[in-house]
Design a protein around this motif. Structure first.
Motif, PDB file in Angstrom:
ATOM      1  N   UNK A 116       0.837  -1.197   0.000  1.00 15.61           N
ATOM      2  CA  UNK A 116       0.000   0.000   0.000  1.00 15.61           C
ATOM      3  C   UNK A 116       0.874   1.250   0.000  1.00 15.61           C
TER       4      UNK A 116
ATOM      5  N   UNK B  44       2.010   1.816  -3.512  1.00 16.95           N
ATOM      6  CA  UNK B  44       0.970   2.352  -4.399  1.00 16.95           C
ATOM      7  C   UNK B  44       0.665   3.816  -4.087  1.00 16.95           C
ATOM      8  N   UNK B  45       0.705   4.174  -2.805  1.00 13.98           N
ATOM      9  CA  UNK B  45       0.516   5.588  -2.462  1.00 13.98           C
ATOM     10  C   UNK B  45       1.642   6.425  -3.061  1.00 13.98           C
TER      11      UNK B  45
ATOM     12  N   UNK C 212       3.235   5.765  -5.840  1.00 13.11           N
ATOM     13  CA  UNK C 212       2.912   5.924  -7.267  1.00 13.11           C
ATOM     14  C   UNK C 212       1.866   7.020  -7.462  1.00 13.11           C
ATOM     15  N   UNK C 213       0.833   7.010  -6.615  1.00 15.33           N
ATOM     16  CA  UNK C 213      -0.214   8.028  -6.725  1.00 15.33           C
ATOM     17  C   UNK C 213       0.375   9.408  -6.488  1.00 15.33           C
TER      18      UNK C 213
ATOM     19  N   UNK D  51       3.449  10.388  -6.965  1.00 15.99           N
ATOM     20  CA  UNK D  51       4.268  10.780  -8.121  1.00 15.99           C
ATOM     21  C   UNK D  51       3.366  11.297  -9.238  1.00 15.99           C
ATOM     22  N   UNK D  52       2.251  10.574  -9.489  1.00 14.38           N
ATOM     23  CA  UNK D  52       1.344  10.989 -10.560  1.00 14.38           C
ATOM     24  C   UNK D  52       0.855  12.421 -10.350  1.00 14.38           C
ATOM     25  N   UNK D  53       0.407  12.703  -9.128  1.00 16.21           N
ATOM     26  CA  UNK D  53      -0.141  14.038  -8.903  1.00 16.21           C
ATOM     27  C   UNK D  53       0.967  15.085  -8.873  1.00 16.21           C
TER      28      UNK D  53
ATOM     29  N   UNK E 235       1.681   2.336 -12.909  1.00 12.85           N
ATOM     30  CA  UNK E 235       1.085   3.491 -12.250  1.00 12.85           C
ATOM     31  C   UNK E 235      -0.444   3.402 -12.202  1.00 12.85           C
TER      32      UNK E 235
ATOM     33  N   UNK F 265      -1.724   0.777  -9.717  1.00  9.78           N
ATOM     34  CA  UNK F 265      -1.505   1.297  -8.372  1.00  9.78           C
ATOM     35  C   UNK F 265      -2.572   2.322  -8.020  1.00  9.78           C
ATOM     36  N   UNK F 266      -2.785   3.271  -8.936  1.00  5.48           N
ATOM     37  CA  UNK F 266      -3.780   4.321  -8.691  1.00  5.48           C
ATOM     38  C   UNK F 266      -5.177   3.742  -8.547  1.00  5.48           C
TER      39      UNK F 266
ATOM     40  N   UNK G 185      -5.465   1.828  -5.213  1.00  5.91           N
ATOM     41  CA  UNK G 185      -5.474   2.745  -4.072  1.00  5.91           C
ATOM     42  C   UNK G 185      -6.797   3.519  -4.003  1.00  5.91           C
TER      43      UNK G 185
ATOM     44  N   UNK H   8      -8.228   1.621  -0.893  1.00  2.00           N
ATOM     45  CA  UNK H   8      -7.531   2.076   0.304  1.00  2.00           C
ATOM     46  C   UNK H   8      -7.743   3.545   0.638  1.00  2.00           C
TER      47      UNK H   8
ATOM     48  N   UNK I 243      -5.360  15.403 -16.143  1.00  3.49           N
ATOM     49  CA  UNK I 243      -4.167  14.844 -16.776  1.00  3.49           C
ATOM     50  C   UNK I 243      -4.487  14.423 -18.216  1.00  3.49           C
TER      51      UNK I 243
ATOM     52  N   UNK J  15      -1.991   7.029 -18.856  1.00  2.00           N
ATOM     53  CA  UNK J  15      -2.398   6.678 -17.494  1.00  2.00           C
ATOM     54  C   UNK J  15      -3.881   6.962 -17.205  1.00  2.00           C
TER      55      UNK J  15
ATOM     56  N   UNK K  19      -4.981  -6.484   1.272  1.00  2.00           N
ATOM     57  CA  UNK K  19      -4.052  -6.628   0.157  1.00  2.00           C
ATOM     58  C   UNK K  19      -4.123  -8.014  -0.458  1.00  2.00           C
TER      59      UNK K  19
END
Lengths: 279, 286
Positions: A13, A16-17, A19-20, A22-24, B81, B84-85, B88, B92, B108, B151, B181
């Motif tokens: 987790x 993945x956070x 990655x999120x 980085x995206x933003x 990516x 993952x996004x 999440x 989560x 985006x 993405x 998970x």
């Protein structure tokens, strides 16, 4: 050695956070980078003057006008066709082979890359129909490109209108068409508008298709048959040919602000729609 | 009633616009592009790396290789990516946070591709050149830029696929003592697999069709890439770079490049459609 499931979860987790995040961060970086370099150069005269010496000096007024014409006309053509298609699919027919064909067409069209639209617009509108590299060729090409988006969003918006509304309208004695106009389209309007606003954004951002169909003339377009360079293409040419970095950044800032404004508008419309039809 | 039927007929004609547009595009692109492939010879056209339009040499193998290289690279980055996004945001993140982040992903998708290309060229390309060597304009740069660009597509379809998994599957797994998970990897991803595969294929279709950003960061060299740091030219860039001054056979060869791209995209879209249809079929049975 065995890692406990709880630890695995924490690591996964956390990853993945990251990655999120980085995206933003990338999103914010792109916007901030362009605006920080460009906004200082966006002055009133930059927005209202014509360019001189290939865009090294002067402003971007003809490109603003060209972009509004090309993108505006594209949406003006695509919106009625798209909404009518959605109305046909939802209100005037049952699911069958014909709707499958129509949907297949829209799905495939949505997957066609913009450079192919450009090639097609060039050979069909500009050459075969004799429109030349012009505002008209560019906007008709873009209209075809955004059509699937408008069909899909309109269809979703219309389907979200509760069935009871239609029954009441029929119960009051209206014909199907009256029901569509007074009840369905009115309730679905914010949802339909969201799709139209997003299509306008896509038309403004598009570069490859416009380059091959609307041309890259720097002067002010006087008619729909004049060639006109859009903002996105102007930005590409300025930066790619190294004509003027400050003007490139400034042009990109204007583009980004327009896109941000349209996205906000779309978001606001969508929330209004959900509030209106939402259960 | 009669008027209603007339309106229905008019709407039907309008509704056929999209499929007619698609048919027109197909006919015109193929009519312009196929003759030159036949004249040059399909083997020569697709399997030669010799592209020298002024000498009448039309071989697009290096562009096919370039397109495939950046598409696979973009898919790898985009998938990591996006998954993952999607996981999440659906599993989560607090719902309020997820609701706030989704418009950001849509934004985006709204950023013009020329802006992606430009930011890539002034920040990412020098970074690669200085830290990893080579010209910087490379498969790697194009893959990263394209990965970010596709993405939003992959993420939003993957979110739909994850949300379509029945709640009872997840609840059953949690009730059996699995962690959240473990539920994701053992239940959720498996149940949503075909939707996610479709998302990835559609994302690849977008990557291979992207033009402006790739022109700016890929370097446009006419050779098959041997490493991630080599510059490449894609099918799309080849068209956009040369259409401005091409005429005669050269222009037709660019249309033939378009035909190639069109066929690849159609294959990818058909695959995505087949995968998601199989999912629909299975759900009906189950």
């Amino acid at each position: 050695m065995k890692v406990s499931p709880a630890t695995t979860q924490r690591v996964a987790v956390g990853f993945m956070w990251t990655l999120a995040a980085i995206t933003f961060a990338v999103l914010i970086f792109i916007l901030a980078f362009i605006l920080a370099h460009g906004l200082p150069h966006v002055t009133w005269s930059f927005l209202t003057e014509s360019p001189s010496s290939m865009g090294r000096e002067g402003g971007i007024f003809p490109m603003i006008l060209g972009t509004l014409l090309v993108a505006g006309l594209a949406v003006l053509v695509a919106a009625p066709i798209g909404v009518a298609t959605a109305v046909y699919l939802t209100e005037y027919t049952r699911e069958g082979r014909l709707t499958a064909v129509i949907r297949f067409g829209a799905d495939c069209l949505a997957g066609v890359p913009s450079i192919i639209f450009g090639l097609f617009g060039f050979v069909f509108f500009a050459i075969t129909l004799g429109m030349g590299l012009s505002v008209l060729s560019g906007s008709l090409t873009l209209a075809l490109m955004v059509l699937p988006t408008i069909i899909r969003t309109s269809e979703e918006a219309i389907r979200a209108v509760p069935y009871a509304y239609r029954e009441v309208s029929f119960g009051l004695g209206s014909t199907r068409w009256q029901m569509v106009i007074t009840v369905v389209l009115r309730s679905a309007l914010p949802g339909i508008s969201t799709g139209i606003v997003l299509s306008l954004g896509r038309s403004i951002s598009e570069t490859a298709a416009v380059m091959l169909t609307a041309g890259s003339a720097l002067r002010l377009p006087r008619s729909l048959f004049d060639s006109s360079r859009t903002l996105a293409l102007h930005f590409y040419i300025l930066s790619r040919e190294g004509i003027s970095m400050p003007n490139a950044y400034a042009t990109a800032s204007v583009l980004i602000i327009a896109i941000l404004a349209l996205n906000l508008l779309a978001y606001w419309l969508m929330r209004r729609f959900v509030a209106k039809v939402g259960r | 009633m009669k008027r209603d039927r007339l309106i229905g007929a008019i709407l039907l004609v309008v509704a056929l616009s999209a499929i007619s547009g698609l048919a027109l595009i197909t006919v015109f692109i193929f009519r312009e592009g196929v003759p030159i492939i036949l004249r040059v010879g399909a083997g020569q056209f697709f399997l030669s790396t010799d592209w020298e339009p002024s000498l009448g040499h039309f071989g697009i193998l290096s562009m096919i290789g370039g397109s495939l290289a950046v598409t696979v690279g973009a898919a790898v980055i985009g998938v990591v990516f996006s998954l993952g996004l999607a996981i999440v945001l659906t599993q989560f993140a607090p719902p309020a946070l997820a609701a706030a982040l989704k418009p950001a992903i849509e934004l985006l998708a709204g950023i013009p591709s020329v802006v992606y290309g430009f930011v890539g060229v002034v920040t990412l390309v020098p970074l690669i050149r200085h830290s990893l060597g080579g010209p910087g304009l490379s498969v790697l740069a194009a893959s990263i830029v394209l990965g970010i660009m596709i993405l939003p597509t992959i993420t939003s379809i993957a979110i739909d696929a994850l949300q379509a998994v029945p709640r009872s599957y997840v609840e059953g797994s949690i009730a059996l003592g699995a962690t959240r998970w473990q539920t994701v990897t053992m239940v959720l991803l498996r149940a949503a697999r075909s939707g996610i595969v479709a998302a990835v294929i559609l994302g690849m279709g977008r990557a291979i069709g992207e033009t402006m950003a790739v022109i700016m960061v890929a370097g446009n060299a006419l050779a098959l890439p041997h490493s991630l740091l080599d510059p490449v030219r894609t099918l799309t860039s080849n068209i956009a770079l040369e259409m401005g001054y091409a005429s005669g056979d050269h222009r037709q060869a660019l249309f033939a490049t378009g035909v190639t791209l069109f066929v690849i995209i159609t294959l990818l879209n058909t695959a995505a459609l087949a995968v998601s249809r199989r999912r629909a079929g299975r759900r009906r049975v189950g």
